[in-house]
Design an enzyme around this catalytic site. Structure first.
Site, PDB file in Angstrom:
ATOM      1  N   GLY A  36       0.638  -1.182   0.020  1.00 43.25           N
ATOM      2  CA  GLY A  36      -0.121  -0.037   0.112  1.00 43.25           C
ATOM      3  C   GLY A  36       0.914   1.301  -0.068  1.00 43.25           C
ATOM      4  O   GLY A  36       1.960   1.048   0.273  1.00 43.25           O
ATOM      5  N   CYS A  48       5.160  -5.951   1.865  1.00 40.47           N
ATOM      6  CA  CYS A  48       5.517  -4.699   1.839  1.00 40.47           C
ATOM      7  C   CYS A  48       4.584  -3.880   3.069  1.00 40.47           C
ATOM      8  O   CYS A  48       4.936  -4.003   4.218  1.00 40.47           O
ATOM      9  CB  CYS A  48       5.455  -4.125   0.581  1.00 40.47           C
ATOM     10  SG  CYS A  48       6.208  -2.397   0.430  1.00 40.47           S
ATOM     11  N   TYR A  49       4.157  -2.989   2.583  1.00 39.89           N
ATOM     12  CA  TYR A  49       2.958  -2.443   3.804  1.00 39.89           C
ATOM     13  C   TYR A  49       2.511  -3.432   4.766  1.00 39.89           C
ATOM     14  O   TYR A  49       2.259  -3.199   5.664  1.00 39.89           O
ATOM     15  CB  TYR A  49       1.964  -1.346   3.084  1.00 39.89           C
ATOM     16  CG  TYR A  49       1.197  -0.883   4.004  1.00 39.89           C
ATOM     17  CD1 TYR A  49       1.601   0.345   4.672  1.00 39.89           C
ATOM     18  CD2 TYR A  49      -0.242  -1.292   4.331  1.00 39.89           C
ATOM     19  CE1 TYR A  49       0.895   0.937   5.775  1.00 39.89           C
ATOM     20  CE2 TYR A  49      -1.149  -0.537   5.081  1.00 39.89           C
ATOM     21  CZ  TYR A  49      -0.474   0.577   5.993  1.00 39.89           C
ATOM     22  OH  TYR A  49      -1.404   1.219   6.750  1.00 39.89           O
ATOM     23  N   HIS A  60       8.664  -7.172  -3.172  1.00 40.50           N
ATOM     24  CA  HIS A  60       7.180  -7.842  -3.864  1.00 40.50           C
ATOM     25  C   HIS A  60       7.391  -9.048  -4.643  1.00 40.50           C
ATOM     26  O   HIS A  60       7.892  -9.074  -5.511  1.00 40.50           O
ATOM     27  CB  HIS A  60       6.924  -6.684  -4.666  1.00 40.50           C
ATOM     28  CG  HIS A  60       6.319  -5.640  -3.909  1.00 40.50           C
ATOM     29  ND1 HIS A  60       4.925  -5.252  -3.699  1.00 40.50           N
ATOM     30  CD2 HIS A  60       6.818  -4.192  -3.501  1.00 40.50           C
ATOM     31  CE1 HIS A  60       4.685  -4.285  -3.043  1.00 40.50           C
ATOM     32  NE2 HIS A  60       5.815  -3.472  -3.161  1.00 40.50           N
ATOM     33  N   GLU A  83       5.139 -10.606  -6.077  1.00 41.65           N
ATOM     34  CA  GLU A  83       4.106 -10.788  -7.136  1.00 41.65           C
ATOM     35  C   GLU A  83       4.709 -10.087  -8.446  1.00 41.65           C
ATOM     36  O   GLU A  83       3.972 -10.348  -9.598  1.00 41.65           O
ATOM     37  CB  GLU A  83       2.813 -10.111  -6.658  1.00 41.65           C
ATOM     38  CG  GLU A  83       2.645  -8.553  -6.722  1.00 41.65           C
ATOM     39  CD  GLU A  83       3.345  -8.174  -5.362  1.00 41.65           C
ATOM     40  OE1 GLU A  83       4.009  -8.653  -4.562  1.00 41.65           O
ATOM     41  OE2 GLU A  83       3.115  -7.006  -4.994  1.00 41.65           O
ATOM     42  N   SER A 129     -21.861  -9.342 -28.911  1.00 44.19           N
ATOM     43  CA  SER A 129     -21.373  -8.253 -29.646  1.00 44.19           C
ATOM     44  C   SER A 129     -20.424  -8.609 -30.680  1.00 44.19           C
ATOM     45  O   SER A 129     -20.029  -7.777 -31.528  1.00 44.19           O
ATOM     46  CB  SER A 129     -20.732  -7.252 -28.532  1.00 44.19           C
ATOM     47  OG  SER A 129     -19.701  -7.866 -28.194  1.00 44.19           O
ATOM     48  N   GLY A 130     -19.899  -9.955 -30.404  1.00 42.84           N
ATOM     49  CA  GLY A 130     -18.702 -10.118 -31.329  1.00 42.84           C
ATOM     50  C   GLY A 130     -17.196 -10.016 -30.501  1.00 42.84           C
ATOM     51  O   GLY A 130     -16.393 -10.576 -30.907  1.00 42.84           O
ATOM     52  N   GLY A 131     -17.176  -9.357 -29.672  1.00 43.27           N
ATOM     53  CA  GLY A 131     -16.202  -9.281 -28.618  1.00 43.27           C
ATOM     54  C   GLY A 131     -16.064 -10.725 -27.644  1.00 43.27           C
ATOM     55  O   GLY A 131     -17.007 -11.579 -27.743  1.00 43.27           O
ATOM     56  N   VAL A 132     -14.920 -10.565 -27.038  1.00 40.23           N
ATOM     57  CA  VAL A 132     -14.431 -11.844 -26.483  1.00 40.23           C
ATOM     58  C   VAL A 132     -15.515 -11.997 -24.994  1.00 40.23           C
ATOM     59  O   VAL A 132     -15.961 -13.501 -24.933  1.00 40.23           O
ATOM     60  CB  VAL A 132     -13.142 -12.128 -26.016  1.00 40.23           C
ATOM     61  CG1 VAL A 132     -12.609 -10.842 -25.000  1.00 40.23           C
ATOM     62  CG2 VAL A 132     -12.627 -13.335 -25.317  1.00 40.23           C
ATOM     63  N   SER A 157     -18.743 -11.373 -24.238  1.00 37.16           N
ATOM     64  CA  SER A 157     -20.053 -11.816 -24.413  1.00 37.16           C
ATOM     65  C   SER A 157     -19.957 -13.267 -25.176  1.00 37.16           C
ATOM     66  O   SER A 157     -20.619 -14.193 -24.806  1.00 37.16           O
ATOM     67  CB  SER A 157     -21.024 -10.816 -25.197  1.00 37.16           C
ATOM     68  OG  SER A 157     -20.162 -10.571 -26.472  1.00 37.16           O
TER      69      SER A 157
END
Ligand code: XMP
Length: 513
Positions: free
Chosen positions: A58, A85-86, A172, A174, A226-229, A231
């Site tokens: 943080g 960390c924090y 960190h 991560e 919609s054609g997108g991933v 939906s």
């Protein structure tokens, strides 16, 4: 609501950008993980039965006033806790250690020296490259803890109290710069928390399917494609769960890219045999947009028409109670609205507000975008859909500056198809956030053959971005630009010039309108 896996790690968020990254890394270790606010009470954590807890980094300092803190009873729950960390400083501060500003700030890579006999660094060599970002340091570990590592700037760079199952690291784990970061997280997950690496794509899909079946029962359910991933994956999951109870509605407003409508047909109707209503509303949208040049008016018109068309289809199919929504986990974290139930207004279908009364089914609400893509691949969605770049709900309408006509749409569609083809051919499509063509209103002079031409320019826009809030223009190789220019001018009628947009966002935006 999607069913949550039995084994999970809670990441307590102290307001830095790291909590999402930690969550994603834990999931990469095949353990389900989710973010909770730092205001959560120990009693609530107990009811959630996590296998472990991580206190995130943080921006704050533990001695500032109003600094984010945590219910100290969590340290008495007997659940393994890792402070990062924090998170480690706060743990030390709250249970009897000492944190001070030593004046030895550490930013970036540093060397960690590990003491023998500890849990977190099991199987790791005694010197490690880790990534630090801190001003404060733990100078005295709390009673019962032993120091397990140090760095030049942090006398207690890691600590642990195995009896109370409490662990801390100042660096960190991560971030990628910490070379063995994932191994350290795995030691916490598999050794300290006794988790098994069982949260896989297959288990994500199985859990989602069971949850959808339970929720929807024998009812009918509708999904806007919609054609997108997002939906597309949501629709496939629901179809796997409830089969023909699902009907997908694909509103073709005539503002789509080349081949998009055909691909939706081929994928969903022909390949997956999903009930699909393909509404060809091109004429309706174009007549409403006739003569409209103001970008916001275009958006409003398209948004409203979309709702009308979608509602009409929903009403035609009687007894529909459920609506599929492609909400992703980052939206859930941001809105903080857990378990949204019955919607009324301003929810998005394909990015468009929908004033309609359904119960929502959100099969992707526990997943990050990259996980949605993995699920899409596992379910057999074609690569072009799984890896499709974001596309605005109003489609090509906001990439045609000024008036939208069939002829101008045709020009843009052809030019855009060339941009996509060449960017893919150059192997750049996935690393670019969005790449597309824009058609301005102006015309300019050129010579084609021996003749003077007076025709449109095409602007090419290609940007990198993390979240569309900021963006940088892509330094496309000259060969790619050259190819794009030559092909667009030669192959697209009524175009005699190509320009490349080298503006960042801010102050520009990604789209031109
Ligand atoms: P701008 O142009 O604001 O775009 O930098 C940021 C991101 O949002 C997309 N965008 C839209 N998406 N409806 C949408 O669903 C819209 O009206 C709209 N306008 C912009 C844009 O493509 C980019 O990813």
């Amino acid at each position: 609501m999607a069913k949550k896996p039995d084994q999970k790690i809670l990441v307590i968020d102290f307001g830095a950008q790291y909590a999402q990254l930690i969550t994603r890394r834990i999931r990469e270790c095949k353990v389900y993980s989710e973010i909770v606010p730092h205001t959560i009470k120990a009693a609530e954590i107990k009811t959630l039965k996590p296998s472990g807890i991580i206190l995130s980094g943080g921006p704050a300092s533990v001695y500032l006033e109003n600094t984010p803190t945590v219910d100290t009873d969590i340290f008495k729950l007997g659940i393994p806790i890792l402070g990062i960390c924090y998170g480690m400083q706060l743990m030390a501060h709250l249970i009897g250690g000492k944190v001070t500003k030593t004046g030895q700030n550490e930013y970036g890579k540093t060397t960690l020296t590990i003491n023998k006999n500890n849990y977190l660094f099991k199987h790791l060599s005694p010197k490690q490259t880790v990534w630090m970002s801190h001003q404060d340091s733990v100078v005295k570990a709390p009673p019962g803890f032993k120091k397990t590592a140090l760095t030049p700037g942090a006398p207690v760079a890691a600590m642990e109290n195995r009896t109370d199952k409490l662990y801390g690291v100042q660096f960190h784990p991560e971030v990628n710069h910490t070379e063995k970061g994932l191994d350290i997280l795995k030691n916490f997950l598999y050794e300290a928390c006794n988790c098994l690496p069982s949260w896989t794509t297959v288990s994500m899909i199985e859990e989602a399917i069971i949850a959808i079946q339970k929720e929807v029962g024998k009812n009918k359910i509708i999904c806007g494609l919609s054609g997108g991933v997002d939906s597309a994956v949501a629709a496939l999951l629901v179809h796997k769960a409830v089969g023909d109870q699902l009907t997908c509605v694909f509103v073709d407003h005539g503002l789509l890219r080349k081949g998009e409508a055909e691909q939706v047909e081929a994928t969903f109707r022909q390949h997956f045999h999903i009930n699909l209503i393909h509404v060809n509303a091109k004429k309706r949208f174009l007549s409403k947009l006739d003569g409209v040049t103001d970008p916001e008016k275009k958006r409003v018109i398209i948004g409203e028409e979309f709702i009308r068309v979608f509602e009409a289809e929903a009403e035609r199919m009687e007894n529909v109670d459920f609506l599929v929504q492609g909400t992703l986990y980052p939206d859930v974290i941001e809105s903080g609205t857990k378990d949204a139930a019955r919607i009324k207004t301003h929810h998005n279908v394909g990015g468009i507000p929908l004033d309609i009364h359904f119960s929502l089914v959100e099969p992707l609400r526990l997943l990050f975008k990259d996980e949605v893509r993995v699920v899409g691949e596992e379910l057999g969605l074609p690569e072009e859909i799984v890896w499709r770049q974001p596309f605005p709900g109003p489609g090509l309408a906001v990439r045609i500056i000024g008036e939208i006509t069939e002829a101008r749409l045709e020009i843009l569609r052809e030019a855009d198809a060339i941009v996509t083809e060449e960017i893919k051919r150059a192997g750049l499509y996935r690393e670019i956030w969005q790449s597309f063509a824009v058609l301005p209103t102006i015309k300019s002079v050129g010579v084609k053959g021996d003749k003077r031409s007076y025709a449109y320019p095409i602007a090419i826009r290609a940007v990198t971005s993390e979240d569309a809030m900021t963006a940088d223009w892509v330094r496309l190789p000259y060969e790619v630009l050259e190819k794009l220019s030559a092909r667009i001018i030669n192959e697209v009628p009524n175009v005699n010039r190509v320009v490349y947009d080298i503006s960042t966002k801010p102050p520009s935006t990604i789209e031109w309108e």
